[in-house]
Design a protein around this motif. Structure first.
Motif, PDB file in Angstrom:
ATOM      1  N   ASP A 166      32.831  30.685 -17.377  1.00  0.00           N
ATOM      2  CA  ASP A 166      31.699  29.772 -17.493  1.00  0.00           C
ATOM      3  C   ASP A 166      32.255  28.356 -17.435  1.00  0.00           C
ATOM      4  O   ASP A 166      33.200  28.032 -18.163  1.00  0.00           O
ATOM      5  N   GLU A 167      31.668  27.531 -16.602  1.00  0.00           N
ATOM      6  CA  GLU A 167      32.170  26.169 -16.457  1.00  0.00           C
ATOM      7  C   GLU A 167      32.052  25.373 -17.751  1.00  0.00           C
ATOM      8  O   GLU A 167      32.775  24.398 -17.977  1.00  0.00           O
TER       9      GLU A 167
ATOM     10  N   SER B 288      28.802  30.245 -13.761  1.00  0.00           N
ATOM     11  CA  SER B 288      28.021  29.798 -14.918  1.00  0.00           C
ATOM     12  C   SER B 288      27.051  30.893 -15.339  1.00  0.00           C
ATOM     13  O   SER B 288      26.502  31.614 -14.498  1.00  0.00           O
ATOM     14  N   SER B 289      26.872  30.993 -16.653  1.00  0.00           N
ATOM     15  CA  SER B 289      25.913  31.965 -17.174  1.00  0.00           C
ATOM     16  C   SER B 289      24.649  31.286 -17.679  1.00  0.00           C
ATOM     17  O   SER B 289      23.846  31.897 -18.377  1.00  0.00           O
ATOM     18  N   ARG B 290      24.486  30.006 -17.329  1.00  0.00           N
ATOM     19  CA  ARG B 290      23.254  29.313 -17.721  1.00  0.00           C
ATOM     20  C   ARG B 290      22.035  30.082 -17.229  1.00  0.00           C
ATOM     21  O   ARG B 290      22.055  30.709 -16.172  1.00  0.00           O
ATOM     22  N   TYR B 291      20.974  29.982 -18.003  1.00  0.00           N
ATOM     23  CA  TYR B 291      19.764  30.713 -17.624  1.00  0.00           C
ATOM     24  C   TYR B 291      19.255  30.261 -16.257  1.00  0.00           C
ATOM     25  O   TYR B 291      18.805  31.074 -15.437  1.00  0.00           O
ATOM     26  N   THR B 292      19.360  28.944 -15.983  1.00  0.00           N
ATOM     27  CA  THR B 292      18.856  28.419 -14.710  1.00  0.00           C
ATOM     28  C   THR B 292      19.755  28.778 -13.529  1.00  0.00           C
ATOM     29  O   THR B 292      19.341  28.670 -12.371  1.00  0.00           O
ATOM     30  N   SER B 293      21.001  29.200 -13.813  1.00  0.00           N
ATOM     31  CA  SER B 293      21.940  29.524 -12.735  1.00  0.00           C
ATOM     32  C   SER B 293      21.997  31.015 -12.429  1.00  0.00           C
ATOM     33  O   SER B 293      22.643  31.418 -11.453  1.00  0.00           O
ATOM     34  N   ARG B 294      21.371  31.804 -13.277  1.00  0.00           N
ATOM     35  CA  ARG B 294      21.503  33.247 -13.104  1.00  0.00           C
ATOM     36  C   ARG B 294      20.775  33.724 -11.850  1.00  0.00           C
ATOM     37  O   ARG B 294      19.743  33.187 -11.466  1.00  0.00           O
TER      38      ARG B 294
ATOM     39  N   ALA C 148      23.576  36.145  -6.812  1.00  0.00           N
ATOM     40  CA  ALA C 148      24.822  35.543  -6.329  1.00  0.00           C
ATOM     41  C   ALA C 148      25.808  35.333  -7.473  1.00  0.00           C
ATOM     42  O   ALA C 148      27.011  35.638  -7.342  1.00  0.00           O
ATOM     43  N   GLN C 149      25.326  34.818  -8.605  1.00  0.00           N
ATOM     44  CA  GLN C 149      26.203  34.626  -9.748  1.00  0.00           C
ATOM     45  C   GLN C 149      26.687  35.969 -10.295  1.00  0.00           C
ATOM     46  O   GLN C 149      27.867  36.115 -10.653  1.00  0.00           O
ATOM     47  N   TYR C 150      25.822  36.938 -10.372  1.00  0.00           N
ATOM     48  CA  TYR C 150      26.208  38.243 -10.895  1.00  0.00           C
ATOM     49  C   TYR C 150      27.267  38.888  -9.994  1.00  0.00           C
ATOM     50  O   TYR C 150      28.200  39.540 -10.469  1.00  0.00           O
TER      51      TYR C 150
END
Length: 1006
Positions: A942-943, A770-776, A779-781
């Motif tokens: 992105d989910e 996910s690229s959501r601001y709250t998920s960044r 680990a996501q990168y």
């Protein structure tokens, strides 16, 4: 050519989900389609046959649609009749005399201009339309002039030529009469003094301008005293205007009543009736609005006076008058002060002057006649340059029908459908058939202009004779390092208007392709400004390739075609139309920063206290607004600010006319144009605008007039032409673009059939990221970087990775570099940087020309310079990895936009965020498949892509994308590439087998 008369319409549409079904419903009715000819006519006679067949369809149409279609057919028949006359073919096949039409204003501005280009003086500050603006003040002045004053009087005169007629037409601001005897005219005085009128040759050498004052002034003091009556100058303060107007009106009405009584009493005596009429002295009134101080205006502008003299000649000839007056009325748009200049002319004098003027234009008119015959003959025989692709022929016919019906068409055309050629070709055929005079191909980016040039070049290779012009921005075509438009800094500006007409005539009579290089060469040869010359060349071009601004922007649009009240038989082809939404909001919005007024005030205060006070008034008004502002504040109105800004503009113009030492002009001029823009936009304020102020992060205070819904403003522009075609590979959802780009509800929409086989493309949705601001986070990168690496490992080649922001791009690129280093991968990595130069962009794209053994990953930003418009075919790009839904960052304007649509009862998030974001996604994905031979993968990470709101915006060919996770993505990609490799092996075997059979048959035959 494949299109043959009588072939029936073939319109078998596939079942399309959601938005595509809506588009199909907006197409032409099937009953009507099946009854129409499917031909793009090759001959004018064939077009008339089609028109006759169309008449029989009227009874098949239902309700309101029937009435609309009948009206359209009537308009088409009328337009075709007019075009037949202009092209020289009558309904009965008789040869008609072609008619060249030109407006009075265009005639005098084109022939009587002279001197330098100079943007330093007050007279040069306003654009050419500034003197023509002020419709409100026109109506106000006209309304006060009494019953003997006729406002907005259309006038025209048709003059015979060698095989053609020349019609000069226009609209006089006013015509009035007085019963008093006019002062003696200069022409009559010269006759009384036996003064010889200058011969025609000398008048031509004078460039058809008004004689210099020295030549007009008599020799003796007595004669000079007599001529004082020639020009009457009247300075009327705003406060006294009403009283003086009422007194003048009463006097004129009294005189008119006496004249009418005299005429009525002598109805039985024609001679007495004529005598009474002769007592009335007629005068043409030409009104011009301006911001300039009227005290500095010593005489009328020569071009304005010439325009009024044309009206005077036409009216005097129609009414058989021996003499007529010309009154120039200048009004300050801020103070409403008025200054008048009045001159009286003998008819003989006007006739000689007008004859010389029109004689000078005849070579241009005769050129038009000859060229239209050549152009039309070549287009009638023009065939489509390639075999029709699947759906391409239908698309071209839809465009032609749209033009025939004077409608607007929205085309969702997937990459590879040949949409550019499929729209240009029917538009060119329409010009050849006389349905239109000129094509405007509008784009948002330079690279798409190149595509348009190539399309016209292909048709030209097939025998088309059409003059095409590409307009390049002033800054990009200026031969100097710095663009300074004045005769001291630029040799091309000095004497430009003395040479430009000759330069244009030579260019248009010796060539047909006027691209950037051609314009530059001609400009250097004649030492004229290449940009200004290109605008003049547009008048003689059949197709104009340009930026959106030249059609839609109120400040930049081509006034030659789109000035107030002007219309033409134009075709608008709007490429990459999805870009027009945000670009349109920029064009019709305006902003001011308080700090700019304060900075300029400090610089000019030592030179002009009057100008400093005008700046201080604006600064103080904005300061008061700033004190009550916290963050973003919406306002209902802008109060007295426009009055202060008008005063400031007038002071800047007056200031610029005076020498002021070494004061830098850039800040002053920038502020001047910002104020003018703000004033122009303030006149447009309505329910489609939001007025807001904001205290910006950098400390500056902003006041903005933000145009949220641009449809009404765009519609005003579109109404100046005949028909419009909007097309793009990402014009979904159609209801979004139809509502924002036009106010009409009966526009057509079609979904062009794709030519690609679905098995050549794989669309995968990565559901575990996910690229959501709250998920960044790191680990996501890291997961995103691993997705990129596994995609490249599945098949080595060139890939582009797109992100919604530079911040995310840099973070993932950093993780990718670390990942490659830890796993000993030597993949070539490129990164798009903010503000890349033209050279840097070219170097970035050159990397995709080569094959990289270990792979290439180019990290880019969605919606940026590499996100659309670039054409990387075959192995140059085999995959696009798109991270995130492309939603714009939350900001004040996006939130205002969202609130605006929510107040209308619509989905504000959809308009403000989802549609713009998904459009960037689709554009980025479109970089992969460009031709029939291309193969590639599109990986959406992105989910949120699995949600219905996003999937409904996918194009038809994406309706059933597969899903994957980081664990399964490599396997799915490898399987796709293995299937493609197997397909190519089978294709080669089949080709070898076919060759063997052919060789065997050949041997047997021997």
């Amino acid at each position: 050519m494949e299109c043959q008369a009588g072939e029936q319409w073939k319109a078998e549409q596939s079942q399309l989900p959601g938005e595509q079904r809506e588009m199909v419903q907006n197409q032409l009715p099937r009953e009507q389609q099946e009854a129409e000819q499917s031909q793009i006519p090759k001959e004018a006679e064939q077009s008339r046959i089609v028109e006759e067949q169309r008449k029989t369809e009227k009874s098949q149409l239902l309700g309101e649609q029937q009435k609309t279609e009948q009206s359209r057919i009537s308009e088409e028949e009328q337009a075709r009749s007019e075009q037949d006359q202009s092209s020289g073919e009558g309904q009965a096949g008789e040869r008609q005399v072609p008619d060249i039409r030109i407006s009075v204003r265009a005639l005098v501005e084109f022939l009587l201009r002279s001197g330098d280009i100079d943007n330093r003086t007050g007279a040069g500050l306003p654009d050419k339309e500034a003197m023509q603006e002020g419709s409100r003040i026109h109506r106000k002045i006209q309304g006060r002039m009494g019953s003997n004053y006729r406002a907005e009087v259309p006038l025209s005169i048709t003059l015979p030529g060698d095989g053609y007629t020349l019609t000069v037409e226009g609209r006089a601001d006013g015509i009035f009469y007085e019963q008093e005897n006019p002062p003696i005219s200069p022409g009559e005085q010269r006759k009384q003094e036996n003064l010889q009128i200058l011969p025609e040759e000398q008048r031509k050498q004078e460039n058809l301008q008004i004689l210099p004052e020295e030549q007009r002034r008599p020799e003796t003091a007595a004669q000079r005293e007599t001529q004082k009556t020639e020009v009457q100058i009247e300075k009327v303060p705003a406060g006294e205007l009403t009283v003086q107007m009422e007194a003048a009106e009463a006097k004129l009405q009294s005189g008119a009543k006496r004249a009418r009584a005299k005429i009525q009493s002598d109805t039985k005596n024609a001679g007495a009736n004529a005598a009474a009429q002769e007592e009335l002295c007629y005068c043409i009134d030409e009104i011009k609005g301006m911001y300039r101080d009227l005290d500095s205006l010593e005489e009328p502008y020569a071009v304005h006076l010439a325009q009024a003299k044309c009206y005077a000649y036409i009216y005097a000839r129609q009414q058989e008058l021996e003499r007529i007056g010309v009154q120039m009325t200048y009004c300050n748009l801020e103070t409403e002060d008025i200054r008048r200049f009045r001159v009286w002319y003998l008819m003989d004098e006007l006739e000689e002057w007008f004859g010389a003027l029109t004689d000078a234009y005849r070579k241009w008119a005769e050129y038009q006649i000859a060229w239209k015959e050549i152009r039309g003959a070549s287009i009638r025989e023009l065939a489509f340059p390639f075999p029709w692709r699947s759906g391409q022929k239908k698309l071209a016919m839809d465009v032609y029908r749209t033009i025939l019906r004077r409608k607007k068409l929205f085309i969702q055309a997937p990459t590879g459908t040949g949409k550019t050629l499929s729209t240009v070709y029917p538009a060119v055929k329409a010009v050849g058939e006389g349905l239109a005079d000129r094509i405007f191909y509008a784009t948002a980016k330079t690279i798409t202009r190149t595509v348009a040039e190539e399309a016209f070049a292909l048709l030209r290779d097939g025998g088309m004779r059409l003059k095409t012009l590409t307009i390049t921005a002033k800054e990009k075509i200026c031969p100097l390092e710095e663009t300074e438009c004045n005769p001291e800094a630029c040799p091309y500006a000095k004497g430009h208007y003395d040479r430009v007409n000759d330069a244009v005539y030579e260019l248009i009579t010796t060539g047909e392709v006027f691209d950037r290089e051609t314009i530059l060469r001609q400009a250097q040869k004649w030492t004229v400004c290449p940009f200004e010359m290109s605008l003049d060349v547009s008048l003689w071009s059949d197709a104009i390739i340009c930026d959106y601004n030249y059609i839609f922007d109120p400040r930049a649009r081509l006034k030659r075609f789109f000035a107030e009240g002007m219309k033409g038989s134009y075709l608008f082809l709007i490429d990459e139309a999805h870009n027009l939404v945000d670009r349109g909001r920029e064009m019709f919005s305006a902003a001011l920063y308080k700090e700019d007024f304060l900075a300029v005030k400090r610089e000019v205060k030592p030179y002009s206290r009057k100008l400093a006070r005008a700046l201080d008034r604006c600064n103080s008004w904005l300061l008061e607004l700033k004190r009550g502002c916290e963050g973003v504040q919406v306002h209902a109105e802008i109060g007295l600010l426009p009055i202060y800004l008008m005063n400031l503009c007038g002071e800047i113009e007056a200031f610029q006319e005076e020498p002021h030492g070494a004061l830098p002009d850039d800040k002053l001029l920038d502020l001047y144009f910002a104020c003018r823009t703000f004033l122009d936009v303030s006149d447009r304020l309505d329910e489609n605008y939001v007025i807001y102020s904001e205290l910006c992060e950098d400390g500056r205070f902003l006041l903005k007039l933000y145009c949220v819904d641009i449809s009404a403003n765009l519609q005003e522009c579109l109404d100046r032409g005949r028909s419009t075609v909007f097309f793009s590979a990402t014009l979904l959802p159609i209801r979004y673009y139809k509502s924002l780009l036009s106010t009409q509800t009966d526009n057509y929409a079609i979904y062009a059939e794709t030519t690609f086989r679905p098995e050549k493309r794989l669309v995968l949705l990565g559901t575990d990221t996910s690229s959501r601001y709250t998920s960044r986070g790191a680990a996501q990168y890291r997961k995103m970087a691993e997705y990129v690496l596994r995609a490249i490992r599945a098949k080595r080649g060139n890939y582009m990775v797109f992100f919604s922001s530079y911040r995310m791009l840099e973070a993932v690129a950093e993780q990718f570099e670390e990942l490659c280093a830890s796993e000993n991968e030597e993949i070539r990595i490129l990164q798009q940087l903010p503000g890349m130069t033209e050279r840097a962009r070219e170097e970035f794209l050159v990397e995709f020309e080569a094959a990289h053994e270990n792979g290439l990953a180019g990290f880019c930003v969605m919606g940026g310079i590499f996100g659309e418009g670039i054409d990387l075919k075959a192995e140059r790009l085999i995959g696009a990895i798109i991270v995130g839904t492309g939603l714009p960052q939350v900001c004040s304007e996006r939130e205002l936009l969202k609130q605006f649509y929510e107040k209308r009862g619509e989905d504000g998030f959809f308009y403000a965020y989802l549609c713009p974001g998904m459009n960037k996604v689709l554009q980025s994905a479109g970089r992969v498949i460009r031709t029939d031979e291309d193969e590639g993968v599109i990986l959406l990470l992105d989910e949120r892509f699995t949600r219905r709101s996003c999937r409904e915006m996918f194009p038809t060919e994406w309706q059933y994308p597969a899903t994957c996770t980081l664990r399964t993505v490599g396997q799915r990609l490898e399987q796709f590439w293995q299937e493609r490799a197997a397909w190519h092996v089978d294709k080669e075997k089949n080709a070898e087998h076919a060759n063997e059979e052919e060789n065997g048959e050949h041997t047997s035959g021997e």
